[in-house]
Design a protein around this motif. Sequence first.
Motif, PDB file in Angstrom:
ATOM      1  N   ASP A  18      37.130 -20.815 149.860  1.00 57.39           N
ATOM      2  CA  ASP A  18      37.036 -21.917 150.821  1.00 57.39           C
ATOM      3  C   ASP A  18      38.339 -22.708 150.838  1.00 57.39           C
ATOM      4  OD1 ASP A  18      34.252 -21.360 151.335  1.00 57.39           O
ATOM      5  OD2 ASP A  18      33.822 -22.250 149.383  1.00 57.39           O
ATOM      6  N   LEU A  19      38.874 -22.963 149.643  1.00 59.36           N
ATOM      7  CA  LEU A  19      40.118 -23.730 149.563  1.00 59.36           C
ATOM      8  C   LEU A  19      41.272 -22.930 150.168  1.00 59.36           C
ATOM      9  CD1 LEU A  19      39.916 -25.462 146.072  1.00 59.36           C
ATOM     10  CD2 LEU A  19      38.901 -26.113 148.249  1.00 59.36           C
ATOM     11  N   ARG A  20      41.272 -21.623 149.913  1.00 63.15           N
ATOM     12  CA  ARG A  20      42.328 -20.781 150.510  1.00 63.15           C
ATOM     13  C   ARG A  20      42.254 -20.844 152.032  1.00 63.15           C
ATOM     14  NH1 ARG A  20      40.892 -15.767 146.817  1.00 63.15           N
ATOM     15  NH2 ARG A  20      42.032 -16.347 144.923  1.00 63.15           N
ATOM     16  N   ALA A  21      41.054 -20.761 152.561  1.00 64.17           N
ATOM     17  CA  ALA A  21      40.887 -20.762 154.018  1.00 64.17           C
ATOM     18  C   ALA A  21      41.380 -22.077 154.610  1.00 64.17           C
ATOM     19  CB  ALA A  21      39.422 -20.533 154.378  1.00 64.17           C
ATOM     20  N   ALA A  22      41.039 -23.181 153.963  1.00 65.30           N
ATOM     21  CA  ALA A  22      41.473 -24.484 154.473  1.00 65.30           C
ATOM     22  C   ALA A  22      42.992 -24.615 154.345  1.00 65.30           C
ATOM     23  CB  ALA A  22      40.765 -25.606 153.714  1.00 65.30           C
ATOM     24  N   ALA A  23      43.532 -24.160 153.203  1.00 63.68           N
ATOM     25  CA  ALA A  23      44.975 -24.287 152.974  1.00 63.68           C
ATOM     26  C   ALA A  23      45.763 -23.450 153.971  1.00 63.68           C
ATOM     27  CB  ALA A  23      45.315 -23.887 151.545  1.00 63.68           C
ATOM     28  N   ALA A  24      45.241 -22.270 154.309  1.00 61.20           N
ATOM     29  CA  ALA A  24      45.956 -21.397 155.242  1.00 61.20           C
ATOM     30  C   ALA A  24      46.162 -22.102 156.575  1.00 61.20           C
ATOM     31  CB  ALA A  24      45.176 -20.098 155.435  1.00 61.20           C
ATOM     32  N   GLN A  47      37.197 -23.794 157.550  1.00 60.96           N
ATOM     33  CA  GLN A  47      38.192 -23.551 158.593  1.00 60.96           C
ATOM     34  C   GLN A  47      38.117 -24.635 159.674  1.00 60.96           C
ATOM     35  OE1 GLN A  47      36.483 -21.342 156.950  1.00 60.96           O
ATOM     36  NE2 GLN A  47      37.470 -19.336 156.897  1.00 60.96           N
ATOM     37  N   VAL A  48      36.892 -24.913 160.116  1.00 63.08           N
ATOM     38  CA  VAL A  48      36.726 -25.957 161.134  1.00 63.08           C
ATOM     39  C   VAL A  48      37.138 -27.313 160.551  1.00 63.08           C
ATOM     40  CG1 VAL A  48      34.999 -27.236 162.478  1.00 63.08           C
ATOM     41  CG2 VAL A  48      35.004 -24.732 162.504  1.00 63.08           C
ATOM     42  N   THR A  69      57.067 -21.721 159.896  1.00 63.72           N
ATOM     43  CA  THR A  69      56.056 -21.243 158.955  1.00 63.72           C
ATOM     44  C   THR A  69      55.424 -19.957 159.460  1.00 63.72           C
ATOM     45  OG1 THR A  69      54.527 -22.749 159.987  1.00 63.72           O
ATOM     46  CG2 THR A  69      55.477 -23.442 157.901  1.00 63.72           C
ATOM     47  N   ALA A  70      54.765 -19.309 158.558  1.00 64.48           N
ATOM     48  CA  ALA A  70      54.194 -18.004 158.875  1.00 64.48           C
ATOM     49  C   ALA A  70      53.093 -18.116 159.919  1.00 64.48           C
ATOM     50  CB  ALA A  70      53.637 -17.380 157.608  1.00 64.48           C
ATOM     51  N   ALA A  71      52.764 -16.993 160.473  1.00 62.64           N
ATOM     52  CA  ALA A  71      51.708 -16.970 161.482  1.00 62.64           C
ATOM     53  C   ALA A  71      50.380 -17.383 160.853  1.00 62.64           C
ATOM     54  CB  ALA A  71      51.594 -15.575 162.075  1.00 62.64           C
ATOM     55  N   LEU A  72      49.503 -17.827 161.690  1.00 61.64           N
ATOM     56  CA  LEU A  72      48.193 -18.296 161.229  1.00 61.64           C
ATOM     57  C   LEU A  72      47.401 -17.144 160.612  1.00 61.64           C
ATOM     58  CD1 LEU A  72      46.520 -20.896 161.433  1.00 61.64           C
ATOM     59  CD2 LEU A  72      45.596 -19.999 163.563  1.00 61.64           C
ATOM     60  N   GLU A  73      46.964 -17.346 159.383  1.00 56.98           N
ATOM     61  CA  GLU A  73      46.082 -16.324 158.803  1.00 56.98           C
ATOM     62  C   GLU A  73      44.742 -16.990 158.563  1.00 56.98           C
ATOM     63  OE1 GLU A  73      47.768 -16.594 155.033  1.00 56.98           O
ATOM     64  OE2 GLU A  73      49.428 -17.510 156.098  1.00 56.98           O
ATOM     65  N   VAL A  74      43.770 -16.625 159.326  1.00 57.73           N
ATOM     66  CA  VAL A  74      42.454 -17.248 159.139  1.00 57.73           C
ATOM     67  C   VAL A  74      41.449 -16.203 158.685  1.00 57.73           C
ATOM     68  CG1 VAL A  74      40.764 -18.796 160.109  1.00 57.73           C
ATOM     69  CG2 VAL A  74      43.035 -18.714 161.079  1.00 57.73           C
TER      70      VAL A  74
END
Lengths: 478, 198
Positions: free
Chosen positions: A354-360, A448-449, A473-478
């Motif tokens: 969850d934290l990775r998803a939010a950080a991305a 993510q939301v 920055t890098a492209a969005l990775e969701v």
Amino acid sequence: MGRTLAEKVWNDHVVRRAEGEPDLLYIDLHLLHEVTSPQAFDGLRLAGRPVRRTDLTIATEDHNTPTLDIDKPIADPVSKVQLETLRRNAAEFGVRIHSLGDVEQGVVHVVGPQLGLTQPGMTVVCGDSHTSTHGAFGALAFGIGTSQVEHVLATQTLPLAPFRTMAITVEGELPDGVTAKDLILAIITRIGTGGGQGYVLEYRGSAIRALSMEARMTVCNMSIEAGARAGMIAPDATTFDYLQGRPHAPQGEDWDAAVAYWQTLATDEDAVFDAEIFIDATELTPFVTWGTNPGQGAPLGASVPDPASFADPQERTAAENALAYMGLTAGTPLREVPVDAVFVGSCTNGRIEDLRAAAAILDGRRVAEGVRMLVVPGSVRVALQAVEEGLDKVFTAAGAEWRHAGCSMCLGMNPDQLAPGERCASTSNRNFEGRQGKGGRTHLVSPQVAAATAVLGHLAAPSDLTVNRAAGTAALEV
Amino acid sequence: MEKFTTHTGRAVPLRRSNVDTDQIIPAHWLKKVTRSGFEDGLFEAWRKDESFILNQPERRGASVLVAGPEFGTGSSREHAVWALQNYGFQAVISSRFADIFRGNSLKNGLLTVVLPQQTVERLWALTEADPNAEITVDLEAREVRAEGVTASFELDENARWRLLNGLDDISITLRNADDIAAFETTRPTFKPRTQPVS
Ligand code: SF4
């Protein structure tokens, strides 16, 4: 006739079955926290009873713990007493405890699985309704009241009334950007907050099998919000891979024996459920709640519903009351609802994925002006992992607050609370009136939301963001 | 849990109906971390009034509460039963109890006795006129006796058996301790234990 996963686990734990009496079930794992255990221990003390199986019992501190200045004395006197009481009880009765400051401390439903204590085919209880989380491993896991906590401490068993079974089959692939949280919010809106009453839910189908262990926990966590006794997912290779090598996972020959047993647990092909629901995963979109119970939700692309559109008079009144409390007007597109705060955390969405998803999403972006964002890891281990990956830096660089582990803003029991009238996009599980603080307004969302909402300042999906990222920055990775 | 066979004591006539659990023990007492020490919270709001019956010196030490109908409605908090017991009440008489409260009381060894409202009125008259008048609640004979009053009452057999023998839920389960121990010998060795692993 074949049996369901839930029936198999139940049958394997019946200590005693007698005509006209509820089955007496053996409990494999008893989790404790500071809020619902004190009177249970006191009851034992008054009756002069010991804890029967300290080796099947474990305590952690979570509901009352502050997430800032954790080395300072706890300011709130009630919280302080509850935490100190748990420590004293654990010491007196010989129960293992992970206190504030300990590396294994965290929200009870994050700690059990990460230690490998939650395993398939077990019975797991805790004086906490979100115990259903552990069902993600194919365990029968449910919340109990304080007198039942005492009962389990004293006897390691519980007399339990029988349940019915409901299959929730989700087929197809979840579209990009649609998460386990969106799925479970959509399920609850579909069956209602009472739709699961008396049932143990079994989530199945290709979309469920494709979920990671952490995503499965998110789904099972919220079974209780549909009124269910518990929620379960059959164990498979994903489950075994997650468990292997964890501190309390079986080893060597025990591991082989365990896996052989776990593989027998899946619902038999000819088993019959008491009720069945089918969901097409491909039709799902990011989902948010607009009301004051988790069943009052809608796709993010929709608008705040008109209470008059509800045929059921009770639902209509509930919607009217909810809109009044939430300060929302029917017909407003949900994407136009501005927020004051964003909370990422809780036993629903406070794990590393969850934290990775939010950080991305936050990487290279800023939390919108005037929005306060709290990121609270579900456990110290999750926090350490996030730091190792540099996620904490991403959050703080974006202007979010990075906190210590605990339940935090999931409920208004510790210092992290909404002010009256404040509106929050929250990855937690309950949007009840006052849940996040008196007068606070909660919209339940996925991580993510939550992150996209923090950046734009109104409810939003990551796909709304693609043009907004700071240069380089890098492209969005969701 | 203490056995309850028969109890004789002085009474507190409480001429109020619909006494809910928030009146019995207000919500702020729920923060306590013990099961005892709730006596000061019992009827807390009313006790601020000096003329409230519980505050009258001649009622001190009374152990039978005679209350109006619909006693124990509202939130399901078990603390309401603990507060009555901590204060020293052994039995409560009313013409009607809320279901959850009744269940909680019998589980915890507080005998709740249902008598017709007429009988309750006679007990009120008797104990208001004479604070020293005693009431006997006889569970074996299923009978309430006081001067000029003999009234039988109903109680389901299972609840009565548990009270007579002082059995709470846990002691009932522990009667099957052998079954539990036998089950434990069959648990697979791969099941986890919570002791820290090095
Ligand atoms: S995170 Fe929230 S739902 Fe989970 S245990 Fe804590 S308070 Fe309960």
